[in-house]
Design an enzyme around this catalytic site. Structure first.
Site, PDB file in Angstrom:
ATOM      1  N   ALA A  50       1.034  -1.102   0.160  1.00  0.00           N
ATOM      2  CA  ALA A  50      -0.004   0.070  -0.053  1.00  0.00           C
ATOM      3  C   ALA A  50       0.880   1.306  -0.032  1.00  0.00           C
ATOM      4  O   ALA A  50       2.070   1.222   0.310  1.00  0.00           O
ATOM      5  CB  ALA A  50      -0.842  -0.008   1.152  1.00  0.00           C
TER       6      ALA A  50
ATOM      7  N   LEU B 136      -9.195   0.848   2.150  1.00  0.00           N
ATOM      8  CA  LEU B 136      -9.239   2.199   1.835  1.00  0.00           C
ATOM      9  C   LEU B 136      -7.715   2.716   2.312  1.00  0.00           C
ATOM     10  O   LEU B 136      -7.585   2.846   3.643  1.00  0.00           O
ATOM     11  CB  LEU B 136     -10.070   2.921   2.376  1.00  0.00           C
ATOM     12  CG  LEU B 136     -11.594   2.266   1.937  1.00  0.00           C
ATOM     13  CD1 LEU B 136     -12.952   3.376   2.501  1.00  0.00           C
ATOM     14  CD2 LEU B 136     -11.768   2.095   0.600  1.00  0.00           C
ATOM     15  N   GLU B 137      -7.063   3.430   1.537  1.00  0.00           N
ATOM     16  CA  GLU B 137      -5.618   3.792   1.811  1.00  0.00           C
ATOM     17  C   GLU B 137      -5.608   5.340   1.046  1.00  0.00           C
ATOM     18  O   GLU B 137      -6.303   5.688   0.357  1.00  0.00           O
ATOM     19  CB  GLU B 137      -4.612   2.931   1.167  1.00  0.00           C
ATOM     20  CG  GLU B 137      -4.639   1.521   1.828  1.00  0.00           C
ATOM     21  CD  GLU B 137      -3.743   0.603   1.116  1.00  0.00           C
ATOM     22  OE1 GLU B 137      -2.808   0.971   0.403  1.00  0.00           O
ATOM     23  OE2 GLU B 137      -3.668  -0.565   1.533  1.00  0.00           O
ATOM     24  N   GLY B 138      -4.261   5.913   1.480  1.00  0.00           N
ATOM     25  CA  GLY B 138      -4.158   7.285   0.989  1.00  0.00           C
ATOM     26  C   GLY B 138      -5.225   8.367   1.118  1.00  0.00           C
ATOM     27  O   GLY B 138      -5.736   8.559   2.193  1.00  0.00           O
TER      28      GLY B 138
END
Length: 602
Positions: free
Chosen positions: A11, A389-391
């Site tokens: 990620a 869910l990332e960033g």
């Protein structure tokens, strides 16, 4: 996080938690990943200067222009970094062949940071080898020849150190040509069977020079299905309840291969493990240099398979999600899922990842999300949903200060949309989440922006949450409940991060806003399956299992962190890994070792 596809994934990296620092501001030269920056530090990037606003360890994807919460652009340019690293010391050779020499040396130091090393042969002007570690191998040498080696260190600004002290050595003579093949292995036999693998043993071969390894062949194939340097081998990726015929051959250093051993027919089993502890694995729907593996061939050691990822459809209305198998037709992929489910395993669709930014900013986007996701669930027969869910996918708006009553529309609509999918698919539909540490444990030190942004989602859906497997990688150093900072890759880190979820913690240091503890059976630790799978955080199986012994039994390994619950948490659920593909790349080290370990707790 799960790294970007162009890297070894797992990620966009998780940031360091906000940690108090007494370090003085310093000009750190050119920005680089893997550097610990303190508040007030100055770094240059893209010809501009930036002031560090929050203490963190930098990672790829969080360059100063991309993360305004961490960096503030300054006027003027910072002074250039002109200080060279110190010269490497202690150059030596642990091994050599007739055409190569392996070298090691002691690390150099630098005012900003050493980025690599260059190896020079016979005082040449160009490097013959480069390395980012303190070892390298120089190849293409002549046999029975003396060579002199020196090593120089370099930094991100291009400064190069003085040369190390010279080290000289002579390559050995080229061995005489060997044309004699080893004898065939004897008494090939099966020593173990699962639904997707067969373990074999055999008696040793002999050779005029020496046997270097063995190869296992399946059903008369011309390519080896497994190799080994011992008298045991395991063939994986087999179909359940299927009969296979195996033979073994020995080989030597010259490439001579023996005749085949006796053949043995073995039938694989038809079920996967069904213990109380789970092994969750992400199967990625893209090739990032690990390995191409069909979904149906996932190791039987995994109880839960996360298909990664469903992503926003380019050009479609906001919230519209799509998924297309990359190495199978839709019909084949549906059949693969059905095969895994028939074995008693769960197959979920994971949303987001490093590249899939999901924004549900209004009711229309939420409805598009629900409709498109339900279509994917119906088409493929997924058993549940995973929120990865990332960033920029998840961040708290200014003024959103209570995780129990979030006001950020993007978070409100995500909660509502996920709740609708859970309700529409019934009580047996699973929900898992794979946040980065900054978005969960990061909320202990600060609450706002990305810090703690997952907490309202977890809190609102905790009644339906099956597993929360926070990513214990790409995260640097994070503060535990005892106020100490713990570094990733260590048993202390895994125990401290897990107990924050098992005990609960005050959000943003506010004693009146305590995030409540999760049930032990909801908590799983997320780990890279190999060093290649993440930018940082890989932990050896032995150290992972030290942490688990302490977490589940209270059996201390003598670390710094002390459990609040001395007897441990017997109900703690297990492990997650990014990824199944990287696990196969390293010959199933992660799943084999940890499945056997977790089964001792059944």
């Amino acid at each position: 996080m799960h790294p970007p596809r162009s890297s070894s994934r797992a990620a966009l990296a998780v940031l360091l938690l906000l940690l108090p620092t007494l370090a003085l501001a310093a000009d750190r030269g050119a920005w680089a990943p893997g550097v610990a920056y303190a508040v007030g530090d100055i770094a240059s990037y893209g010809g501009k200067g930036y002031d560090c606003r929050q203490a963190h360890t930098s990672l790829v994807g969080w360059e100063p222009p991309n993360v305004l919460a961490l960096w503030l652009e300054r006027t003027g340019n910072p002074p250039a970094d002109t200080q060279a690293p110190t010269a490497p010391a202690g150059v030596g050779s642990p091994s050599k062949t007739y055409d190569s020499v392996s070298l090691t040396w002691s690390a150099s130091t630098d005012n900003v940071g050493v980025t690599g090393y260059e190896v020079f042969v016979n005082n040449g002007a160009s490097a013959s080898a480069t390395s980012t570690t303190t070892s390298a191998t120089v190849t293409g040498l002549a046999a029975n020849t003396s060579y002199t080696f020196t090593v120089k260190a370099r930094d991100a600004a291009g400064n190069r150190s003085a040369a190390s002290a010279a080290f000289s050595t002579t390559t050995p003579s080229r061995p005489a040509q060997d044309t004699q093949a080893p004898t065939a292995p004897g008494s090939l036999r099966s020593t173990g069977v699962t639904s997707s693998s067969v373990s074999l043993a055999f008696n040793a071969s002999s050779d005029n020079v020496g046997v270097t390894g063995y190869e296992i062949f399946v059903n008369g194939g011309s390519s080896a299905a497994a190799t080994s340097t011992t008298l045991n081998a395991t063939v994986t990726g087999l179909a359940a309840n299927t009969t296979y015929t195996f033979t073994a051959k020995a080989r030597d250093a010259a490439g001579n291969r023996s005749a085949a051993s006796n053949s043995v027919a073995v039938t694989t089993g038809n079920t996967a493990p069904t213990g109380s502890k789970v092994l969750v694995g992400y199967w990625h729907n893209f090739d990032n240099g690990s390995t191409n593996i069909r979904l149906r061939d996932v190791s039987s050691k995994f109880n839960v398979i996360q298909v990664a990822f469903a992503e926003p459809v380019p050009g479609a209305p906001s919230g519209t999600m799509g998924f297309t198998p990359y190495n199978a037709t839709v019909a084949e992929f549906k059949a693969d899922i059905a095969t895994l489910k028939a074995q008693g395993r769960k197959v979920l669709i994971s949303l987001g990842g490093a590249n899939g930014t999901i924004h549900l900013d209004d009711a229309a986007a939420r409805q598009a999300f629900v409709t498109s996701m339900q279509g994917l669930i119906n088409t493929y027969g997924f058993d549940g949903l995973d929120l990865d869910l990332e960033g920029a996918s998840l961040s708290l708006n200014g003024g959103d200060t209570d995780f129990r009553n979030p006001t950020t529309p993007r978070i409100q609509h995500l909660i509502a949309g996920t709740r609708q999918l859970l309700n529409d698919n019934g009580a047996g539909f699973l929900l898992t989440m794979a946040p980065e540490t900054a978005y969960v444990q990061g909320g202990y030190a600060a609450y706002g922006g990305p810090w703690g942004a997952y907490l309202p989602v977890i809190y609102a859906l905790r009644d339906r949450l099956t597993y929360l497997h926070v990513q214990h990688y790409n995260t640097g150093t994070v503060m535990g409940l005892d106020g100490r900072a713990y570094a990733q890759s260590t048993p202390d880190f895994h125990v401290a991060m897990a107990e924050m979820l098992l005990q609960g913690f005050p959000v943003g240091g506010n004693a009146s806003a305590v995030f409540p503890a999760l049930r032990p059976e909801q908590v799983v630790i997320g780990l890279p399956s190999s060093p290649q799978a993440a930018g940082g955080g890989y932990t050896t199986p032995a150290n992972v299992q030290k942490a688990l012994d302490y977490l589940m039994k209270g059996q201390s390994f003598g670390g710094t962190y002390v459990l609040r619950k001395a007897g441990g948490y017997p109900g703690f659920k297990g492990l997650m890994t990014w990824s199944i593909n990287w696990d196969k790349f390293t010959n199933y080290e992660f799943s084999n070792s940890h499945r056997a370990y977790l089964d001792t707790y059944q």
